[in-house]
Design a protein around this motif. Structure first.
Motif, PDB file in Angstrom:
ATOM      1  N   HIS A  76       0.823  -1.209   0.000  1.00  0.00           N
ATOM      2  CA  HIS A  76       0.000   0.000   0.000  1.00  0.00           C
ATOM      3  C   HIS A  76       0.859   1.262   0.000  1.00  0.00           C
ATOM      4  N   HIS A 182      -4.977  -8.333   4.967  1.00  0.00           N
ATOM      5  CA  HIS A 182      -5.033  -6.922   4.579  1.00  0.00           C
ATOM      6  C   HIS A 182      -4.570  -6.775   3.137  1.00  0.00           C
ATOM      7  N   THR A 183      -3.520  -7.480   2.778  1.00  0.00           N
ATOM      8  CA  THR A 183      -3.092  -7.699   1.392  1.00  0.00           C
ATOM      9  C   THR A 183      -2.647  -9.152   1.300  1.00  0.00           C
ATOM     10  N   HIS A 186       1.044  -9.460   2.757  1.00  0.00           N
ATOM     11  CA  HIS A 186       1.419  -8.748   3.983  1.00  0.00           C
ATOM     12  C   HIS A 186       2.321  -9.634   4.845  1.00  0.00           C
ATOM     13  N   ASP A 209       0.174  -3.306   9.145  1.00  0.00           N
ATOM     14  CA  ASP A 209      -1.239  -3.011   9.375  1.00  0.00           C
ATOM     15  C   ASP A 209      -2.005  -4.234   9.881  1.00  0.00           C
ATOM     16  N   HIS A 210      -1.309  -5.340  10.092  1.00  0.00           N
ATOM     17  CA  HIS A 210      -1.979  -6.579  10.468  1.00  0.00           C
ATOM     18  C   HIS A 210      -2.573  -6.509  11.871  1.00  0.00           C
ATOM     19  N   THR A 216      -9.303  -1.777  13.478  1.00  0.00           N
ATOM     20  CA  THR A 216      -9.285  -3.027  12.730  1.00  0.00           C
ATOM     21  C   THR A 216      -8.872  -2.731  11.296  1.00  0.00           C
ATOM     22  N   PRO A 217      -7.856  -3.395  10.774  1.00  0.00           N
ATOM     23  CA  PRO A 217      -7.435  -3.103   9.399  1.00  0.00           C
ATOM     24  C   PRO A 217      -8.510  -3.486   8.396  1.00  0.00           C
ATOM     25  N   HIS A 218      -8.517  -2.775   7.289  1.00  0.00           N
ATOM     26  CA  HIS A 218      -9.456  -3.068   6.206  1.00  0.00           C
ATOM     27  C   HIS A 218      -9.180  -4.451   5.632  1.00  0.00           C
ATOM     28  N   ILE A 219     -10.235  -5.232   5.480  1.00  0.00           N
ATOM     29  CA  ILE A 219     -10.148  -6.526   4.799  1.00  0.00           C
ATOM     30  C   ILE A 219     -11.018  -6.430   3.558  1.00  0.00           C
ATOM     31  N   TYR A 243      -7.018 -13.592   6.907  1.00  0.00           N
ATOM     32  CA  TYR A 243      -6.677 -12.681   7.993  1.00  0.00           C
ATOM     33  C   TYR A 243      -6.872 -13.347   9.358  1.00  0.00           C
ATOM     34  N   GLU A 324     -15.136  -4.509   1.591  1.00  0.00           N
ATOM     35  CA  GLU A 324     -15.098  -5.218   2.872  1.00  0.00           C
ATOM     36  C   GLU A 324     -16.362  -6.056   3.070  1.00  0.00           C
TER      37      GLU A 324
END
Length: 352
Positions: A76, A182-183, A186, A209-210, A216-219, A243, A324
């Motif tokens: 990112h 997250h990716t 990651h 970002d995990h 809460t990280p974007h999923i 995740y 998400e």
């Protein structure tokens, strides 16, 4: 004034601003090694961010020209954005997991128009209204130039981070832990050394970002507009499942301290992992209640709880919210707790 924090044991952090973003900044870590300083992430590609990073590195007693390597937690732009400038100024290598390196290559090779078209088609398939999709189809050419769009020309990494292996940092023990979600690529980085203040636990964890202390990280979705169509992508990716599995893996490490890419350093990773697992299970249960009637991903996103009412969520953030929502739907479908309604167009889902 640039904020530099000394975390002890040859680890410092630099708060690098993210323009016009509520997160505020990325914590870039500088790790001393016998071969020279190494950065964990670099921050957003912006002149002010670059100046802050350079000033912070100087505040750590070195310079950008002395950087030996750059380790990227994920692709990112608020993490990988300045990697190219650091390499140009220092000759440093850039390391990234292969799955995210593939996204970087794809991003560099895909014309921005292709991404706009893909996003328009994906949102249309999710049930987004025409007034939301139309701007993507009709985006002015001036907005489609890579030079005006952050993240469209990311630096190509020249080294691969291999999960489970120690990174080649002389004098340090930094092990890669693959944490997709997250990716797809990651990674967290486990510093397998005693905590400088002798806190109980197993070393320290650069968590990217995990694992973050309060958010809460974007999923979302692992998107590939060239290789996979919308349906094909849905058959192969379960980012939320990835995740949740990754969270449990990190919890078992039980590091003494977590050094995240946003917010602040914290301890007791297993408790934070437990909170996040409970949060997602609660959210999945709530979504099943919403899916007591057939809903498109867009309709589900409209009804989900966010940090503000749907009417107040800006355009770009709505795209992220729908992504998400789809990630959660995929998880429910994989668990056999929801299913697509046969013949629906755009596709709707219902609880089983």
């Amino acid at each position: 004034m640039t904020q530099v924090t000394d975390h002890g044991g040859g680890v410092r952090s630099i708060s690098v601003p993210i323009p016009d973003n509520p997160l505020g900044h990325t914590l870039v870590y500088l790790v001393d090694t016998d071969a020279g300083p190494v950065l964990v992430d670099t921050g957003w590609d912006d002149p002010a961010s670059w100046d802050t990073l350079a000033e912070g590195i100087t505040g750590c007693g070195t310079s950008v020209a002395e950087i030996h390597g750059v380790v990227i937690t994920h692709h990112h732009p608020d993490h990988h954005g300045l990697s190219g400038r650091v390499r140009e100024a220092s000759g440093a290598w850039i390391a990234m997991h292969a799955a995210d390196a593939a996204i970087v290559r794809r991003t560099r090779e895909t014309r921005p128009e292709g991404w706009f078209a893909y996003m328009a088609a994906k949102l249309e398939a999710s049930g987004a209204p025409e007034e939301h999709v139309a701007p993507l189809r009709e985006a002015p050419r001036s907005l489609r130039r890579p030079s005006t769009l952050p993240g469209f020309s990311p630096a190509l990494p020249d080294r691969e981070i291999v999960p489970g292996e120690l990174l080649p940092l002389p004098g340090r023990r930094l092990r890669a832990v693959w944490t997709p979600g997250h990716t797809p690529g990651h990674v967290c980085l486990h510093l397998e050394e005693a905590h400088p203040d002798r806190l109980p636990g197993n070393g320290r964890l650069f968590s990217g970002d995990h694992l973050l202390p309060r958010i809460t990280p974007h999923i979302g979705l692992y998107e590939d507009p060239d290789t996979h169509g919308i349906e094909g992508l849905g058959e192969i990716a379960d980012p939320l499942g990835d995740y949740l599995d990754s969270l449990e893996r990190v919890g078992r490490l039980a590091p003494a301290e977590v050094l995240p890419a946003h917010q602040h350093v914290f301890t007791d990773a297993p408790s934070r992992v437990a909170e996040l697992l409970a949060h997602h299970e609660e959210r999945l249960t709530g979504l099943l209640t919403l899916l007591s009637v057939p809903l498109t991903p867009w309709q589900l996103a409209e009804r989900m709880e966010w940090n503000r009412p749907w009417a107040d969520i800006p355009y770009g953030s709505r795209n992220i919210a729908v992504s998400e929502a789809e990630a959660h739907i995929r998880r429910l479908v994989k668990l056999g707790r929801a299913e697509a309604v046969t013949g629906s167009d755009p596709v709707t889902y219902t609880a089983v």
